[in-house]
Design a protein around this motif. Structure first.
Motif, short mmCIF file in Angstrom:
data_model
loop_
_atom_site.label_atom_id
_atom_site.label_comp_id
_atom_site.label_asym_id
_atom_site.label_seq_id
_atom_site.Cartn_x
_atom_site.Cartn_y
_atom_site.Cartn_z
N ALA A 127 38.64 31.04 -3.74
CA ALA A 127 38.93 31.05 -5.17
C ALA A 127 37.66 31.28 -6.01
O ALA A 127 37.68 32.05 -6.97
CB ALA A 127 39.61 29.75 -5.58
N ALA A 128 36.56 30.63 -5.65
CA ALA A 128 35.35 30.75 -6.46
C ALA A 128 34.84 32.18 -6.50
O ALA A 128 34.43 32.68 -7.56
CB ALA A 128 34.27 29.82 -5.91
N GLN A 181 37.21 34.31 -8.60
CA GLN A 181 37.06 33.98 -10.03
C GLN A 181 35.82 34.64 -10.61
O GLN A 181 35.87 35.19 -11.72
CB GLN A 181 37.00 32.46 -10.21
CG GLN A 181 36.97 32.03 -11.66
CD GLN A 181 37.09 30.53 -11.81
OE1 GLN A 181 37.33 29.81 -10.85
NE2 GLN A 181 36.92 30.04 -13.03
N ARG A 182 34.72 34.60 -9.88
CA ARG A 182 33.49 35.24 -10.38
C ARG A 182 33.71 36.74 -10.55
O ARG A 182 33.29 37.32 -11.56
CB ARG A 182 32.34 34.99 -9.40
CG ARG A 182 31.76 33.59 -9.46
CD ARG A 182 30.43 33.53 -8.72
NE ARG A 182 30.57 33.87 -7.32
CZ ARG A 182 30.85 33.00 -6.35
NH1 ARG A 182 31.04 31.72 -6.65
NH2 ARG A 182 30.93 33.40 -5.10
N ALA A 209 36.58 38.31 -11.09
CA ALA A 209 37.51 38.56 -12.19
C ALA A 209 36.84 38.39 -13.54
O ALA A 209 37.08 39.18 -14.47
CB ALA A 209 38.72 37.64 -12.07
N VAL A 210 35.99 37.39 -13.69
CA VAL A 210 35.24 37.21 -14.94
C VAL A 210 34.35 38.42 -15.18
O VAL A 210 34.24 38.92 -16.30
CB VAL A 210 34.43 35.90 -14.90
CG1 VAL A 210 33.43 35.86 -16.07
CG2 VAL A 210 35.35 34.70 -14.94
N ALA A 214 37.89 33.24 -18.78
CA ALA A 214 37.67 32.25 -17.72
C ALA A 214 38.96 31.58 -17.26
O ALA A 214 39.19 31.41 -16.06
CB ALA A 214 36.67 31.21 -18.21
N ASP A 268 42.07 32.70 -17.44
CA ASP A 268 42.91 33.65 -16.70
C ASP A 268 42.31 33.93 -15.33
O ASP A 268 43.03 34.06 -14.34
CB ASP A 268 43.04 34.95 -17.49
CG ASP A 268 43.87 34.77 -18.76
OD1 ASP A 268 44.88 34.07 -18.71
OD2 ASP A 268 43.49 35.33 -19.79
N ALA A 269 40.98 34.05 -15.28
CA ALA A 269 40.32 34.30 -13.99
C ALA A 269 40.57 33.15 -13.03
O ALA A 269 40.77 33.37 -11.82
CB ALA A 269 38.83 34.50 -14.21
N GLU A 270 40.60 31.94 -13.54
CA GLU A 270 40.86 30.78 -12.69
C GLU A 270 42.28 30.82 -12.13
O GLU A 270 42.52 30.53 -10.95
CB GLU A 270 40.63 29.49 -13.48
CG GLU A 270 40.81 28.23 -12.66
CD GLU A 270 40.52 26.96 -13.44
OE1 GLU A 270 40.59 25.87 -12.85
OE2 GLU A 270 40.20 27.07 -14.64
N ALA A 327 42.47 33.62 -9.50
CA ALA A 327 41.78 33.21 -8.28
C ALA A 327 42.59 32.20 -7.49
O ALA A 327 42.66 32.26 -6.25
CB ALA A 327 40.41 32.64 -8.62
N TYR A 382 47.33 40.74 -11.83
CA TYR A 382 47.42 39.64 -12.80
C TYR A 382 48.26 40.01 -14.01
O TYR A 382 49.08 39.22 -14.47
CB TYR A 382 46.02 39.19 -13.24
CG TYR A 382 46.07 37.98 -14.12
CD1 TYR A 382 46.45 36.75 -13.60
CD2 TYR A 382 45.77 38.06 -15.48
CE1 TYR A 382 46.53 35.63 -14.40
CE2 TYR A 382 45.84 36.94 -16.28
CZ TYR A 382 46.22 35.73 -15.75
OH TYR A 382 46.31 34.62 -16.55
#
Length: 299
Positions: free
Chosen positions: A196-197, A200-201, A203-204, A210, A212-214, A217, A298
């Protein structure tokens, strides 16, 4: 007044081209509920103008009908509509899921915005026959020819058992899934471990806010856990809001309802594809000889 015997899901379709046509289609179904002993209040989910027409036509009986603007019900993807319906039945239906609903999709909005969106809503209409089969629910899907085009209505007829062209849901979904997905772009970024991390990075970096990226992810991570063991590395591509991740499983899924059925209570199994379908605009699954490819987009 009838006693109303419990039975299987009754999935009907009405096509109309005028205000009077909508009222003529909806009133008999609402009357079935109002005239049945022990029946929960029927529900009309429709355009606000059509709800006003129904209230006028119902007169004093309008107080016994729950009216919901369809833009409040159909607020996201087809999978969101499944969750909305399941939650409403759990909260308001009678024994065995008994309730009557008039349901008018928002074809002038999300559902009719593109061929891609339309495909997902036709899939939803087909799978509803399986997802709600155990329920004693009667649902009338109302299609307005002024907002839903001929192709949409023709496809929808194939998903409703009360039409002459109804097809087995599994056959229809297989037909939809026979259309190959576009190939990933050459610029797609491989990711050996879809944690996930890391997602997320990425996607950001592609412009997703942030929060939505979370969510995206988490959907990727949940899907990866549900698909284990994974095959090839995950692929990431796109720009916000249309960030995409494709995962490959070493096994086939062979389940057209994957991600449409809520997970069982408790820690196992995890929310997996259910969560992904609730969060993402699209979740595409394609089985092949080497396993399964699952593509999450997404928005």
């Amino acid at each position: 007044m009838t006693t109303g015997q419990l039975g299987p899901f009754d999935h009907r379709m009405a096509v109309f081209d005028s205000d009077d046509g909508f009222v003529a289609a909806a009133l008999p179904l609402l009357g079935e509920a109002l005239g049945t002993f022990g029946e929960p209040p029927p529900v009309a989910i429709a355009a606000p103008r059509n709800l006003d027409l129904l209230r006028d036509a119902l007169g004093t009986d309008a107080k016994d009908v729950t009216c919901i603007p369809h833009t409040d019900w159909y607020t996201g993807s087809a999978a969101n509509a499944v969750a909305q319906a399941a939650a409403y039945l759990n909260a308001h239906a009678g024994p065995g899921g008994r309730i009557h609903l008039v349901m008018e999709p928002v074809w002038s909005g999300r559902a009719g915005r593109s061929a891609r969106e339309t495909t997902e809503w036709i899939r939803y209409e087909a799978l509803a026959n399986l997802l709600f089969a155990p329920q004693s629910t009667t649902a009338l899907c109302a299609y307005d020819t002024r907002t839903a085009g001929p192709a949409v209505i023709a496809a929808a007829r194939r998903t409703h058992p009360d039409t002459e062209v109804y097809e087995d849901p599994l056959r229809l979904v297989a037909e939809l899934d026979a259309v190959p997905l576009p190939l990933p772009p050459a610029s797609a970024q491989p990711l050996a471990e879809p944690q996930a991390a890391a997602v997320q990075r990425w996607a950001v970096g592609r412009g997703l806010p942030a929060a939505d990226a979370e969510l995206f992810a988490a959907a990727v991570a949940e899907t990866a856990a549900a698909l284990a063991p994974l095959g090839d590395a995950a692929l990431l591509w796109g720009e916000a809001p249309a960030c995409v991740c494709e995962l490959r499983s070493a096994r086939r899924l062979d389940d057209p309802l994957a991600g449409f059925v809520p997970p069982a209570a408790g820690p196992e199994p995890g929310p997996g594809l259910w969560y992904a379908r609730q969060v993402c605009a699209y979740v595409d699954i394609r089985d092949d000889a080497e396993g399964a490819a699952v593509r999450l987009q997404y928005a």
